[in-house]
Design a protein around this motif. Structure first.
Motif, PDB file in Angstrom:
ATOM      1  N   ILE A 254       0.835  -1.195   0.000  1.00 29.69           N
ATOM      2  CA  ILE A 254       0.000   0.000   0.000  1.00 29.69           C
ATOM      3  C   ILE A 254       0.877   1.255   0.000  1.00 29.69           C
ATOM      4  CG2 ILE A 254      -1.798   1.266   1.230  1.00 29.69           C
ATOM      5  CD1 ILE A 254      -2.600  -1.408   2.519  1.00 29.69           C
ATOM      6  N   PRO A 255       0.746   2.121  -0.996  1.00 29.55           N
ATOM      7  CA  PRO A 255       1.538   3.362  -1.030  1.00 29.55           C
ATOM      8  C   PRO A 255       1.285   4.212   0.217  1.00 29.55           C
ATOM      9  CG  PRO A 255       0.445   2.990  -3.137  1.00 29.55           C
ATOM     10  CD  PRO A 255      -0.127   2.001  -2.187  1.00 29.55           C
ATOM     11  N   GLN A 256       2.358   4.742   0.785  1.00 27.98           N
ATOM     12  CA  GLN A 256       2.246   5.548   2.000  1.00 27.98           C
ATOM     13  C   GLN A 256       2.111   7.043   1.714  1.00 27.98           C
ATOM     14  OE1 GLN A 256       1.955   3.948   5.063  1.00 27.98           O
ATOM     15  NE2 GLN A 256       1.814   2.236   3.617  1.00 27.98           N
ATOM     16  N   SER A 257       2.410   7.445   0.485  1.00 32.43           N
ATOM     17  CA  SER A 257       2.249   8.853   0.107  1.00 32.43           C
ATOM     18  C   SER A 257       1.680   8.909  -1.307  1.00 32.43           C
ATOM     19  CB  SER A 257       3.585   9.596   0.168  1.00 32.43           C
ATOM     20  OG  SER A 257       4.529   8.996  -0.705  1.00 32.43           O
ATOM     21  N   TYR A 258       1.053  10.050  -1.642  1.00 37.67           N
ATOM     22  CA  TYR A 258       0.353  10.171  -2.915  1.00 37.67           C
ATOM     23  C   TYR A 258       0.698  11.484  -3.593  1.00 37.67           C
ATOM     24  CZ  TYR A 258      -2.250   6.706  -0.262  1.00 37.67           C
ATOM     25  OH  TYR A 258      -2.572   5.636   0.513  1.00 37.67           O
ATOM     26  N   LEU A 259       0.715  11.462  -4.932  1.00 35.54           N
ATOM     27  CA  LEU A 259       0.969  12.675  -5.700  1.00 35.54           C
ATOM     28  C   LEU A 259      -0.334  13.415  -5.973  1.00 35.54           C
ATOM     29  CD1 LEU A 259       3.495  11.208  -8.313  1.00 35.54           C
ATOM     30  CD2 LEU A 259       4.020  12.472  -6.210  1.00 35.54           C
ATOM     31  N   SER A 260      -1.443  12.652  -5.983  1.00 35.59           N
ATOM     32  CA  SER A 260      -2.725  13.274  -6.296  1.00 35.59           C
ATOM     33  C   SER A 260      -3.858  12.443  -5.712  1.00 35.59           C
ATOM     34  CB  SER A 260      -2.884  13.393  -7.815  1.00 35.59           C
ATOM     35  OG  SER A 260      -4.105  14.017  -8.144  1.00 35.59           O
ATOM     36  N   GLU A 261      -4.966  13.131  -5.397  1.00 33.69           N
ATOM     37  CA  GLU A 261      -6.172  12.448  -4.940  1.00 33.69           C
ATOM     38  C   GLU A 261      -7.387  13.164  -5.503  1.00 33.69           C
ATOM     39  OE1 GLU A 261      -8.563  12.167  -0.797  1.00 33.69           O
ATOM     40  OE2 GLU A 261      -6.607  11.147  -0.769  1.00 33.69           O
ATOM     41  N   ALA A 346      -0.175   7.473  -6.954  1.00 35.52           N
ATOM     42  CA  ALA A 346       1.130   7.552  -6.281  1.00 35.52           C
ATOM     43  C   ALA A 346       2.297   7.457  -7.255  1.00 35.52           C
ATOM     44  CB  ALA A 346       1.235   6.443  -5.238  1.00 35.52           C
ATOM     45  N   GLY A 347       2.011   7.494  -8.552  1.00 36.37           N
ATOM     46  CA  GLY A 347       3.076   7.406  -9.542  1.00 36.37           C
ATOM     47  C   GLY A 347       2.718   6.413 -10.635  1.00 36.37           C
ATOM     48  N   LYS A 348       3.453   6.486 -11.778  1.00 35.32           N
ATOM     49  CA  LYS A 348       3.125   5.675 -12.952  1.00 35.32           C
ATOM     50  C   LYS A 348       3.192   4.179 -12.706  1.00 35.32           C
ATOM     51  CE  LYS A 348       4.490   9.094 -16.435  1.00 35.32           C
ATOM     52  NZ  LYS A 348       5.401   9.370 -17.574  1.00 35.32           N
ATOM     53  N   THR A 349       4.095   3.746 -11.828  1.00 33.93           N
ATOM     54  CA  THR A 349       4.274   2.312 -11.601  1.00 33.93           C
ATOM     55  C   THR A 349       3.700   1.840 -10.264  1.00 33.93           C
ATOM     56  OG1 THR A 349       6.474   2.711 -10.652  1.00 33.93           O
ATOM     57  CG2 THR A 349       6.354   2.259 -13.018  1.00 33.93           C
ATOM     58  N   SER A 350       3.135   2.744  -9.478  1.00 32.48           N
ATOM     59  CA  SER A 350       2.583   2.375  -8.170  1.00 32.48           C
ATOM     60  C   SER A 350       1.115   1.986  -8.294  1.00 32.48           C
ATOM     61  CB  SER A 350       2.713   3.541  -7.180  1.00 32.48           C
ATOM     62  OG  SER A 350       4.075   3.852  -6.943  1.00 32.48           O
ATOM     63  N   PRO A 351       0.642   1.115  -7.427  1.00 34.71           N
ATOM     64  CA  PRO A 351      -0.777   0.756  -7.466  1.00 34.71           C
ATOM     65  C   PRO A 351      -1.665   1.970  -7.225  1.00 34.71           C
ATOM     66  CG  PRO A 351       0.445  -0.763  -6.061  1.00 34.71           C
ATOM     67  CD  PRO A 351       1.369   0.369  -6.384  1.00 34.71           C
ATOM     68  N   VAL A 352      -2.810   2.001  -7.901  1.00 30.57           N
ATOM     69  CA  VAL A 352      -3.811   3.040  -7.670  1.00 30.57           C
ATOM     70  C   VAL A 352      -4.659   2.608  -6.478  1.00 30.57           C
ATOM     71  CG1 VAL A 352      -5.845   4.185  -8.632  1.00 30.57           C
ATOM     72  CG2 VAL A 352      -3.853   3.723 -10.082  1.00 30.57           C
ATOM     73  N   VAL A 353      -4.865   3.523  -5.538  1.00 32.56           N
ATOM     74  CA  VAL A 353      -5.667   3.233  -4.350  1.00 32.56           C
ATOM     75  C   VAL A 353      -7.076   3.770  -4.577  1.00 32.56           C
ATOM     76  CG1 VAL A 353      -5.924   3.595  -1.871  1.00 32.56           C
ATOM     77  CG2 VAL A 353      -3.635   3.344  -2.865  1.00 32.56           C
ATOM     78  N   VAL A 354      -8.066   2.913  -4.352  1.00 32.33           N
ATOM     79  CA  VAL A 354      -9.476   3.291  -4.524  1.00 32.33           C
ATOM     80  C   VAL A 354     -10.172   3.119  -3.181  1.00 32.33           C
ATOM     81  CG1 VAL A 354     -11.555   2.958  -5.896  1.00 32.33           C
ATOM     82  CG2 VAL A 354      -9.327   2.368  -6.870  1.00 32.33           C
ATOM     83  N   LEU A 355     -10.853   4.168  -2.741  1.00 31.73           N
ATOM     84  CA  LEU A 355     -11.486   4.165  -1.420  1.00 31.73           C
ATOM     85  C   LEU A 355     -12.933   4.623  -1.520  1.00 31.73           C
ATOM     86  CD1 LEU A 355      -8.678   6.237   0.298  1.00 31.73           C
ATOM     87  CD2 LEU A 355      -9.060   3.836   0.805  1.00 31.73           C
ATOM     88  N   PRO A 356     -13.816   4.073  -0.696  1.00 31.32           N
ATOM     89  CA  PRO A 356     -15.161   4.653  -0.587  1.00 31.32           C
ATOM     90  C   PRO A 356     -15.044   5.990   0.132  1.00 31.32           C
ATOM     91  CG  PRO A 356     -14.879   2.894   1.020  1.00 31.32           C
ATOM     92  CD  PRO A 356     -13.649   2.893   0.173  1.00 31.32           C
ATOM     93  N   ASP A 357     -15.740   6.993  -0.349  1.00 34.00           N
ATOM     94  CA  ASP A 357     -15.654   8.325   0.261  1.00 34.00           C
ATOM     95  C   ASP A 357     -16.567   8.385   1.481  1.00 34.00           C
ATOM     96  OD1 ASP A 357     -14.858  10.883   0.681  1.00 34.00           O
ATOM     97  OD2 ASP A 357     -16.017  11.774  -0.945  1.00 34.00           O
ATOM     98  N   ASP A 358     -16.211   7.595   2.484  1.00 37.04           N
ATOM     99  CA  ASP A 358     -17.004   7.492   3.705  1.00 37.04           C
ATOM    100  C   ASP A 358     -16.046   7.210   4.850  1.00 37.04           C
ATOM    101  OD1 ASP A 358     -18.616   6.801   5.840  1.00 37.04           O
ATOM    102  OD2 ASP A 358     -20.079   5.738   4.617  1.00 37.04           O
ATOM    103  N   SER A 359     -15.914   8.140   5.766  1.00 40.39           N
ATOM    104  CA  SER A 359     -14.952   8.022   6.853  1.00 40.39           C
ATOM    105  C   SER A 359     -15.273   6.882   7.814  1.00 40.39           C
ATOM    106  CB  SER A 359     -14.881   9.339   7.638  1.00 40.39           C
ATOM    107  OG  SER A 359     -16.147   9.657   8.189  1.00 40.39           O
TER     108      SER A 359
END
Length: 373
Positions: A254-261, A346-359
């Motif tokens: 799981i990526p620990q930092s992200y370039l965009s969300e 998180a970058g071109k080769t990093s997995p994309v993280v998908v989350l439900p927008d619900d805290s």
């Protein structure tokens, strides 16, 4: 055995347990075990991986037990016969040894049965399970549907065909992956337990279980033993074998930092992904995110191309472009229980993280990008 039962109750029971009938050369494993007792009629089917048992409780309306007894009946013939009956009332009776007489309206037939004592039991003589868990049935159903679809279907890596269940104190962690996708969900347990357990449950068994669970206000009880797990709710018992081995750690995945969300409406995204995947060669679609729009593009040589645009509700970070397997992406989004979805890049080769927008939902999905020119 002498039982009066309604067609709806009988068909519901048969269709429930028949999912576990073995495709086996052993005749008794091709059958359904029927047991009439004081509490009602119990139906059971079993294979090497899963056993399903369903009780139709005696209430004088759905079922009436006039005489107790047991028999094993060939499942295919039994199912096909009952399905074609028009009359709602069905009588099941054992008059001769290992012969089941079935009466419905003007139809009368007899089926040759087998010795019920030779059928696999759900009682394995274990004093206590390693752990007992109780949770809302609707919550459990949605959770296992999300995870079971992400698990691998390839037997080359048996561990990945299962869903990892890890219980620690008041938290239940569930993980599934096929090497391209990953699903993770953490559930809080109301009844905290001092015991801890790790188990890997075949995803195909969990998926079949999810189709049998439907009541939102009920509770499912889970018992984990050394080599099996049992699920119990409202007359239904499902037992599954466990997969031996150690599930891979996800700590470094799981990526620990992200370039965009970005945050987008789930319904808009689902329709756009489905549309783009239709035209996608090898299911590959491209996502292009700018300040206020998410574009979804795909093409197939000599056929054509497509572009869909949906509004971005919220964006933090830089613009990005990435290619994904559209079918896998669609399956992830479709089973999310939220109105909007967050996508983290998180970058071109990093997995994309998908989350439900619900805290309130501790869910996380990963999908590995597809490398394209």
């Amino acid at each position: 055995m002498l039982v009066e039962i309604t067609k709806d109750s009988l068909m519901n029971a048969i269709q429930c347990v028949i999912k576990a009938v073995a495709n086996s050369s052993i005749p008794i494993l091709q059958g359904i075990h029927i047991q009439a007792g004081a509490d009602g009629v119990t139906f059971r089917a079993s294979n090497t991986s899963m056993t399903i048992q369903y009780l139709v409780a005696q209430d004088g309306v759905s079922v009436t037990v006039n005489r107790t007894g047991a028999i094993v009946i060939p499942s295919r013939h039994f199912h096909d016969i009952i399905r074609k009956f028009d009359d709602d009332k069905i009588i099941l009776e054992i008059k001769d040894p290992l012969i089941l007489a079935i009466v419905s309206g003007h139809s009368r037939l007899r089926l040759c049965g087998m010795d019920p004592s030779e059928f696999p039991s759900m009682d394995h003589g274990e004093a206590f399970p390693l752990i007992k868990i109780r949770m809302n049935t609707s919550l459990f159903r949605s959770t296992i549907k999300q995870l079971a679809l992400v698990a691998s279907t390839s037997e080359t890596s048996p561990i990945l065909t299962g869903v990892s269940l890890e219980c620690r104190n008041d938290c239940l962690n569930l993980i599934a992956t096929d090497g391209v996708r990953l699903a993770y969900r953490a559930l809080h347990l109301e009844d905290a337990t001092k015991n801890s357990v790790n188990a890997i449950i075949p995803a195909k068994n969990l998926y079949e279980l999810s189709k049998m669970l439907n009541k939102a206000d009920e509770t499912t009880e889970i018992e984990v033993s050394n080599n099996r797990v049992k699920f119990m709710t409202n007359g239904l018992k499902v037992e599954s074998a466990l997969i031996e081995g150690t599930f891979p750690s996800i700590k470094n995945v799981i990526p620990q930092s992200y370039l965009s969300e970005i945050a987008v409406d789930k319904a808009f995204l689902l329709k756009a992904v489905e549309c783009a995947t239709v035209m996608a060669s090898a299911h590959v679609i491209r996502l292009v995110a700018n300040a206020d729009t998410l574009k979804l593009l795909s093409k197939t040589a000599d056929v054509g191309d497509i572009q869909n645009e949906i509004p971005i509700v919220e964006m933090c970070g830089e613009e990005f472009m990435i290619s994904l397997n559209g079918k896998f992406f669609f399956d992830i989004i479709r089973n999310m229980d939220s109105a909007s979805v967050r996508i983290r890049y998180a970058g071109k080769t990093s997995p994309v993280v998908v989350l439900p927008d619900d805290s309130l939902m501790s869910s996380l999905f990963l999908i590995t990008p597809v490398m394209t020119r």
